[in-house]
Design a protein around this motif. Structure first.
Motif: not given
Length: 205
Positions: A11-14, A16-19, A41-43, A48-54
């Motif tokens: 859910d966290l990845r989604q 961040v994408l939604a934000a 996103a309240g995280v 975000p870096a963990h899921h997307f890198g940059d």
């Protein structure tokens, strides 16, 4: 703001994408900041870096998602003109994705998810032109049809068609434009047969 404790796996990845899509729609991709997205996103700021890198990785994920949605939108539609309508509808329903997808300088071109999503969309786009009768040059027809739909969608999103289309449904206006440009019953959607520049080499704007 949603508490980070409410997130489940994936859910966290989604979130961040939604934000990110909210920011892009309101301010453009240049306004993206991973730290700001984490706040929205309240995280934690590292999430975000963990899921997307940059930032490039995040924009690449947005584009990959967009190409997948475009492929879904075009799938199962009969008629090249109606595929064009679906293309325009996709752009109006997913304007943030549309902004990012066609700016290759923002993306990681060799990302496997992006490549796979582009391939899916390209297959759907080519299907609109392949096998059309009485088309002596499908390559040129595909470029012309794609240019018409993409250009119309771009002008629509930038509100340059507000006055010309006053009181008209944009999709019906596109159908009429396609008929005027290509002739009755002819293509009105971006189809890219093999060898035609499609999503692999999209226009920038």
């Amino acid at each position: 703001m949603t508490s980070r404790n409410t997130y489940h796996h994936g859910d966290l990845r989604q979130a961040v994408l939604a934000a990110a899509l909210d920011v892009i729609a309101a301010e453009g991709p240049g306004a993206l900041s991973l730290r700001d997205l984490a706040r929205r996103a309240g995280v934690s700021h590292a999430a975000p870096a963990h899921h997307f890198g940059d930032r490039t990785g995040l924009l690449t994920a947005v584009a990959a998602q967009g190409y997948g949605l475009l492929a879904d939108a075009l799938g199962g539609v009969d008629g090249l003109r109606e595929r064009g309508v679906r293309y325009v509808r996709f752009a109006t329903e997913h304007p943030a994705h549309f902004q990012v997808m066609f700016q290759p300088e923002l993306l990681r071109a060799d990302d496997p998810d992006l490549v796979a999503a582009k391939d899916r969309a390209s297959t759907e786009l080519r299907t609109g032109v392949t096998g059309l009768p009485d088309v002596p040059d499908p390559r040129t027809a595909g470029i012309a049809a794609w240019s018409l739909a993409h250009g119309f969608a771009t002008l629509l999103l930038s509100r340059n068609l507000d006055d010309p289309l006053t009181g008209r449904d944009p999709e019906e206006a596109f159908r009429a434009l396609a008929a005027l440009t290509f002739g009755t019953g002819a293509p009105g959607n971006p189809g890219a047969p093999e060898g035609v520049d499609g999503p692999e080499n999209p226009p920038t704007h």
